[in-house]
Write an enzyme that holds these catalytic residues in place. Sequence first.
Site, PDB file in Angstrom:
ATOM      1  N   SER A 214     -57.220 -71.079  -3.587  1.00 55.99           N
ATOM      2  CA  SER A 214     -58.564 -71.034  -4.164  1.00 55.99           C
ATOM      3  C   SER A 214     -59.537 -71.015  -2.992  1.00 55.99           C
ATOM      4  O   SER A 214     -59.153 -71.368  -1.868  1.00 55.99           O
ATOM      5  CB  SER A 214     -58.803 -72.305  -4.992  1.00 55.99           C
ATOM      6  OG  SER A 214     -60.163 -72.466  -5.317  1.00 55.99           O
TER       7      SER A 214
ATOM      8  N   TYR B 234     -58.020 -81.319  -6.451  1.00 58.16           N
ATOM      9  CA  TYR B 234     -57.947 -79.852  -6.386  1.00 58.16           C
ATOM     10  C   TYR B 234     -58.176 -79.358  -4.956  1.00 58.16           C
ATOM     11  O   TYR B 234     -57.363 -78.608  -4.405  1.00 58.16           O
ATOM     12  CB  TYR B 234     -58.992 -79.270  -7.340  1.00 58.16           C
ATOM     13  CG  TYR B 234     -58.837 -77.789  -7.601  1.00 58.16           C
ATOM     14  CD1 TYR B 234     -57.727 -77.298  -8.295  1.00 58.16           C
ATOM     15  CD2 TYR B 234     -59.806 -76.872  -7.180  1.00 58.16           C
ATOM     16  CE1 TYR B 234     -57.593 -75.944  -8.564  1.00 58.16           C
ATOM     17  CE2 TYR B 234     -59.679 -75.521  -7.445  1.00 58.16           C
ATOM     18  CZ  TYR B 234     -58.568 -75.057  -8.139  1.00 58.16           C
ATOM     19  OH  TYR B 234     -58.426 -73.710  -8.407  1.00 58.16           O
TER      20      TYR B 234
HETATM   21  P1  NAI Z   1     -55.732 -69.187 -16.784  1.00 56.68           P
HETATM   22  O1  NAI Z   1     -56.038 -70.479 -17.412  1.00 56.68           O
HETATM   23  O2  NAI Z   1     -56.392 -67.948 -17.299  1.00 56.68           O
HETATM   24  O3  NAI Z   1     -54.143 -68.924 -16.784  1.00 56.68           O
HETATM   25  C1  NAI Z   1     -53.260 -69.888 -16.303  1.00 56.68           C
HETATM   26  C2  NAI Z   1     -51.895 -69.663 -16.946  1.00 56.68           C
HETATM   27  O4  NAI Z   1     -50.979 -70.563 -16.318  1.00 56.68           O
HETATM   28  C3  NAI Z   1     -51.892 -69.984 -18.449  1.00 56.68           C
HETATM   29  O5  NAI Z   1     -51.386 -68.878 -19.164  1.00 56.68           O
HETATM   30  C4  NAI Z   1     -50.993 -71.202 -18.554  1.00 56.68           C
HETATM   31  O6  NAI Z   1     -50.216 -71.223 -19.743  1.00 56.68           O
HETATM   32  C5  NAI Z   1     -50.122 -71.051 -17.307  1.00 56.68           C
HETATM   33  N1  NAI Z   1     -49.539 -72.325 -16.874  1.00 56.68           N
HETATM   34  C6  NAI Z   1     -50.092 -73.569 -16.911  1.00 56.68           C
HETATM   35  N2  NAI Z   1     -49.214 -74.482 -16.482  1.00 56.68           N
HETATM   36  C7  NAI Z   1     -48.069 -73.805 -16.163  1.00 56.68           C
HETATM   37  C8  NAI Z   1     -46.792 -74.196 -15.704  1.00 56.68           C
HETATM   38  N3  NAI Z   1     -46.500 -75.486 -15.488  1.00 56.68           N
HETATM   39  N4  NAI Z   1     -45.866 -73.234 -15.483  1.00 56.68           N
HETATM   40  C9  NAI Z   1     -46.152 -71.936 -15.710  1.00 56.68           C
HETATM   41  N5  NAI Z   1     -47.339 -71.501 -16.184  1.00 56.68           N
HETATM   42  C10 NAI Z   1     -48.280 -72.437 -16.400  1.00 56.68           C
HETATM   43  O7  NAI Z   1     -56.030 -69.404 -15.232  1.00 56.68           O
HETATM   44  P2  NAI Z   1     -56.362 -68.431 -13.964  1.00 56.68           P
HETATM   45  O8  NAI Z   1     -57.807 -68.202 -13.889  1.00 56.68           O
HETATM   46  O9  NAI Z   1     -55.425 -67.302 -13.891  1.00 56.68           O
HETATM   47  O10 NAI Z   1     -56.067 -69.488 -12.791  1.00 56.68           O
HETATM   48  C11 NAI Z   1     -54.844 -69.960 -12.496  1.00 56.68           C
HETATM   49  C12 NAI Z   1     -54.641 -70.068 -10.989  1.00 56.68           C
HETATM   50  O11 NAI Z   1     -55.714 -69.453 -10.266  1.00 56.68           O
HETATM   51  C13 NAI Z   1     -54.603 -71.515 -10.515  1.00 56.68           C
HETATM   52  O12 NAI Z   1     -53.689 -71.636  -9.449  1.00 56.68           O
HETATM   53  C14 NAI Z   1     -56.020 -71.763 -10.034  1.00 56.68           C
HETATM   54  O13 NAI Z   1     -56.102 -72.810  -9.110  1.00 56.68           O
HETATM   55  C15 NAI Z   1     -56.349 -70.407  -9.425  1.00 56.68           C
HETATM   56  N6  NAI Z   1     -57.793 -70.201  -9.333  1.00 56.68           N
HETATM   57  C16 NAI Z   1     -58.543 -69.850 -10.428  1.00 56.68           C
HETATM   58  C17 NAI Z   1     -59.916 -69.694 -10.321  1.00 56.68           C
HETATM   59  C18 NAI Z   1     -60.777 -69.315 -11.481  1.00 56.68           C
HETATM   60  O14 NAI Z   1     -62.017 -69.422 -11.360  1.00 56.68           O
HETATM   61  N7  NAI Z   1     -60.228 -68.873 -12.600  1.00 56.68           N
HETATM   62  C19 NAI Z   1     -60.588 -69.902  -9.023  1.00 56.68           C
HETATM   63  C20 NAI Z   1     -59.704 -70.256  -7.950  1.00 56.68           C
HETATM   64  C21 NAI Z   1     -58.365 -70.398  -8.104  1.00 56.68           C
END
Ligand code: NAI
Length: 265
Positions: free
Chosen positions: A154, A167
């Site tokens: 991130s 985080y």
């Molecule tokens: P999102 O919430 O759209 O998708 C996350 C997905 O991960 C969901 O489908 C969920 O079911 C799955 N998930 C949750 N726990 C899990 C587990 N134990 N095993 C496998 N899958 C699991 O989130 P998004 O935006 O794609 O973000 C996720 C990643 O991106 C994280 O690592 C987060 O730190 C990083 N990130 C996101 C930002 C944002 O603004 N959206 C900014 C910076 C980093």
Amino acid sequence: MTLAQTQVAPLVFPTLKDKVVLVTGAGSGIGRAGAMAMARHGAQVVVTDLDPAKAAKVVDDLGDEGVSAASAGLDVTDDQAVADEIDKIVKTYGRIDVLHSHAGYQIEGNLEQVPVEGMDMSWRLNVRSHFIAARATVGHMRAQGGGSIIITSSNSGVQYDREMIAYATTKHAVIAMTRQMAADYAKDNIRFNALCPGFIDTPFNAGFETQMGGRDQLENYVARTIPMGRWGTTDEMADSILFLASDMSTFMTGHALVIDGGECI
Ligand code: NAI
């Protein structure tokens, strides 16, 4: 020779055809967009998520575009399941070229507010799960002559957020781990890079929205604090994922690629 006479080759994005890819946490948001983009560029993508139905929906949506992919339920905190999935992919497709280890966890709060369990879960998802997935993958990549491992951190891994101790700490730690692995495995042609998104409008920000006091406050915060004055899109993240996965970045390893509209400047 004048500039007009210079022959400029058309810009063609290198295909991902024949590349085998695993994405974790790919049922939503950034993971989903990256998985879909790689599949559209010819890769054989295995879309995994904690929720198998979300992973299956991504494959269905790709199918509607005439693009094929496979899905599986996978909890990245289950060490054995992660290793088994990677072994299964190599058995089925003969190789694994790209691992995008994406799933992560966010809990808001400062030192006194974050419960110890919240810190443990942050470490488990934001650092340890990437260690486990990369560990299960590198042997296969070494045997086949290389590969690309993309680990989602991130921009909180390169700056300090207010009241986000678990985080920010774990997202910094995973960049350190990515760089260490990059140094150790460069000789095997296995590249490790960290993807560092800023504000991308996905369900992941639900906790931060609550912390801010609601959607209006969050929108206001993004407009005020991001130099570009807006959210990033999941497609903008997918472009960077394509770059790190493909032969466009073959001499790039140990990098933290920040895509955040200038927030961390
Ligand atoms: P999102 O919430 O759209 O998708 C996350 C997905 O991960 C969901 O489908 C969920 O079911 C799955 N998930 C949750 N726990 C899990 C587990 N134990 N095993 C496998 N899958 C699991 O989130 P998004 O935006 O794609 O973000 C996720 C990643 O991106 C994280 O690592 C987060 O730190 C990083 N990130 C996101 C930002 C944002 O603004 N959206 C900014 C910076 C980093």
